[in-house]
Design an enzyme around this catalytic site. Sequence first.
Site, PDB file in Angstrom:
ATOM      1  N   GLU A   1      -1.662  40.971  18.416  1.00 50.47           N
ATOM      2  CA  GLU A   1      -3.007  40.387  18.521  1.00 50.47           C
ATOM      3  C   GLU A   1      -3.439  40.179  19.975  1.00 50.47           C
ATOM      4  O   GLU A   1      -4.619  39.961  20.253  1.00 50.47           O
ATOM      5  CB  GLU A   1      -3.069  39.050  17.757  1.00 50.47           C
ATOM      6  CG  GLU A   1      -2.314  37.873  18.377  1.00 50.47           C
ATOM      7  CD  GLU A   1      -0.813  37.865  18.075  1.00 50.47           C
ATOM      8  OE1 GLU A   1      -0.270  38.921  17.714  1.00 50.47           O
ATOM      9  OE2 GLU A   1      -0.190  36.795  18.232  1.00 50.47           O
TER      10      GLU A   1
ATOM     11  N   GLY B   1       5.294  30.845  16.019  1.00 49.63           N
ATOM     12  CA  GLY B   1       5.463  29.397  15.961  1.00 49.63           C
ATOM     13  C   GLY B   1       6.411  28.988  17.054  1.00 49.63           C
ATOM     14  O   GLY B   1       7.120  29.833  17.601  1.00 49.63           O
TER      15      GLY B   1
ATOM     16  N   LYS C   1     -16.850  30.684  16.549  1.00 51.41           N
ATOM     17  CA  LYS C   1     -18.023  30.472  17.395  1.00 51.41           C
ATOM     18  C   LYS C   1     -18.806  31.768  17.661  1.00 51.41           C
ATOM     19  O   LYS C   1     -20.031  31.781  17.557  1.00 51.41           O
ATOM     20  CB  LYS C   1     -17.575  29.859  18.737  1.00 51.41           C
ATOM     21  CG  LYS C   1     -18.716  29.348  19.573  1.00 51.41           C
ATOM     22  CD  LYS C   1     -19.128  27.990  19.078  1.00 51.41           C
ATOM     23  CE  LYS C   1     -20.286  27.417  19.828  1.00 51.41           C
ATOM     24  NZ  LYS C   1     -20.535  26.031  19.426  1.00 51.41           N
TER      25      LYS C   1
ATOM     26  N   CYS D   1       6.311  37.667  15.560  1.00 51.74           N
ATOM     27  CA  CYS D   1       7.129  36.778  16.392  1.00 51.74           C
ATOM     28  C   CYS D   1       7.962  35.825  15.536  1.00 51.74           C
ATOM     29  O   CYS D   1       8.838  36.269  14.820  1.00 51.74           O
ATOM     30  CB  CYS D   1       6.235  36.054  17.400  1.00 51.74           C
ATOM     31  SG  CYS D   1       7.207  35.302  18.716  1.00 51.74           S
ATOM     32  N   TYR D   2       7.689  34.531  15.579  1.00 56.94           N
ATOM     33  CA  TYR D   2       8.446  33.617  14.711  1.00 56.94           C
ATOM     34  C   TYR D   2       8.314  34.063  13.255  1.00 56.94           C
ATOM     35  O   TYR D   2       9.268  33.978  12.477  1.00 56.94           O
ATOM     36  CB  TYR D   2       7.934  32.173  14.862  1.00 56.94           C
ATOM     37  CG  TYR D   2       8.592  31.202  13.905  1.00 56.94           C
ATOM     38  CD1 TYR D   2       9.843  30.669  14.183  1.00 56.94           C
ATOM     39  CD2 TYR D   2       7.986  30.858  12.697  1.00 56.94           C
ATOM     40  CE1 TYR D   2      10.474  29.813  13.292  1.00 56.94           C
ATOM     41  CE2 TYR D   2       8.594  30.008  11.799  1.00 56.94           C
ATOM     42  CZ  TYR D   2       9.834  29.480  12.102  1.00 56.94           C
ATOM     43  OH  TYR D   2      10.462  28.633  11.220  1.00 56.94           O
TER      44      TYR D   2
ATOM     45  N   HIS E   1       3.620  40.593  20.012  1.00 59.35           N
ATOM     46  CA  HIS E   1       2.321  40.078  19.557  1.00 59.35           C
ATOM     47  C   HIS E   1       1.254  41.178  19.566  1.00 59.35           C
ATOM     48  O   HIS E   1       0.661  41.442  20.602  1.00 59.35           O
ATOM     49  CB  HIS E   1       1.864  38.932  20.475  1.00 59.35           C
ATOM     50  CG  HIS E   1       2.663  37.687  20.286  1.00 59.35           C
ATOM     51  ND1 HIS E   1       2.327  36.729  19.353  1.00 59.35           N
ATOM     52  CD2 HIS E   1       3.796  37.248  20.888  1.00 59.35           C
ATOM     53  CE1 HIS E   1       3.208  35.761  19.393  1.00 59.35           C
ATOM     54  NE2 HIS E   1       4.117  36.039  20.318  1.00 59.35           N
TER      55      HIS E   1
ATOM     56  N   ASP F   1     -24.536  25.534  16.882  1.00 59.44           N
ATOM     57  CA  ASP F   1     -24.073  25.359  15.504  1.00 59.44           C
ATOM     58  C   ASP F   1     -25.150  24.749  14.606  1.00 59.44           C
ATOM     59  O   ASP F   1     -25.436  25.268  13.526  1.00 59.44           O
ATOM     60  CB  ASP F   1     -22.800  24.495  15.474  1.00 59.44           C
ATOM     61  CG  ASP F   1     -21.712  25.064  16.362  1.00 59.44           C
ATOM     62  OD1 ASP F   1     -21.794  26.261  16.701  1.00 59.44           O
ATOM     63  OD2 ASP F   1     -20.785  24.322  16.727  1.00 59.44           O
TER      64      ASP F   1
END
Length: 510
Positions: free
Chosen positions: A170, A54, A366, A81-82, A168, A226
Amino acid sequence: MDKILVLDFGGQYDQLIARRVREQHVYAEIRYYDRITVQEIGKEGYLGIIFTGGPNSVYDPAAPHYDPQILELGIPVLGICYGAQLMAYMAGGTVESAENGSEYGKTLLEVLDDRMFPVVPKKSICWMSHTDYISALPEGFRVTAVTGKCPCAAMCNDEKKLYAVQFHPEVTHTEYGRQILRDFLFSVCGCAGDWDTAGYVERMIRKYRAELSGKKVLLALSGGVDSSVAALLLHKAIGQDLVCVFVDHGLLRKGEADLVEQTFRETFGVNLIRVNAAERFLSRLVGVSAPERKRKIIGEEFIRVFEEEAAKIGHVHALAQGTIYPDVIESGKGASAVIKSHHNVGGLPDVISFDEIIEPLRDLFKDEVRAAGTALGLPQELVRRQPFPGPGLAVRIIGEVTKEKIAMLQEADAIFREEIGKGQTKNAPDQYFAVLTDTRTVGVMGDARTYGYTAALRAVTTDDFMTAEWTRLPYEVLERASSRITNEVPGISRVVYDISSKPPATVEWE
Ligand code: XMP
């Protein structure tokens, strides 16, 4: 189904974290921290929780906080992190801010403890982005990794299954990030790893078959990924009870309207109504050159046509929409969220009465929607379709839209797409198209002077379309496209290539 909660504290990587978890075949859902209570979390049956990063400092009055009871639920938590600092703060540790302690980018990580990091070597690279750091650990925690500047790059409390990393995992720049997440999901949370898009599609088909059989469902099919995937999924579930209305506003790319009709009606046997409304849209666009005005007119007219068709069908039980997960997350963040309203043609019709809105893809990202399309047998041409604006070619014709200009642009655009299609798929642009400018210039053809239009070619490389780089297309592709367009499309005598990035330019010209 095993589920992981990604508790979002406003970080820029919340969606990426959920994607990384789903890549491991574990279902992850993102909830904004002030939209779910600790009691609700306790009842949802999550196998694990990830706190995201964040932008704040835990001591800022406006910083997002959370009920510390979350650490007592007995559900494993990974703070990132945050989220790591917040865990430390909630559990009674201390966080400090030090400008000279800030780290950004690739950083050498030194692992001190292989119980928390069984597969990470002693030294590896991680991705850091922080100024604050955990300066004193909460009781029951121990430091498990450090960096040159960060005395607590990771910590854990094994007994309570609480884990935190300042870096991080990710982000792909963290060499062992994926393994760290895997370890949390499988060894700590005990996930089975049996979630996948094809299974999801099957479950949704069964669910809708049970709930909706015999009830009419209406869907506005645009031919975009979509709405196409949503249509096919519902068609498999309820067959002819799904009615798809495809409004051809005459502003689609060359051959596209026929492709949509052929695919859905002929290949899949979908109950499809194609409305050929080109004349109607064009007559409303006469004399209009302001981009926003064009968008508004097309949006309004679209709704009108759709409503008229719906009225002919009679009572419909539900309206189906191709909403996807990022749209759901955006609207779940409350008023501050940026919602791209101009990107949805028209919005919801308000004179059709229906009992329910159905959004079969609301849990999918997506690329998962594309995977679902493939699982359902949608042709790759439609699965891989690049984004196309709802107002279509009207915003790619600068100035007034006329039938002649649409025809010219369709041809030029088709040539450009064809030439790019012949090239390598490596480094292929994420979106590419031709624009018909309103600039006419002098040229020569044979012995005669010409005074034709200038077409602009646009190709961009991007992850999210919020920012974009112009694509460095090979000169040979540009050369072939340019020479074919000026030779094959009467009325266009000059071709230019757009080398503007976004920002400051946008992807579209209008
Ligand atoms: P811009 O031009 O805003 O485009 O940089 C970003 C992405 O959005 C698409 N786009 C639209 N899509 N209706 C849509 O459905 C619109 O009015 C519209 N305007 C832009 C654009 O093609 C690009 O992918």
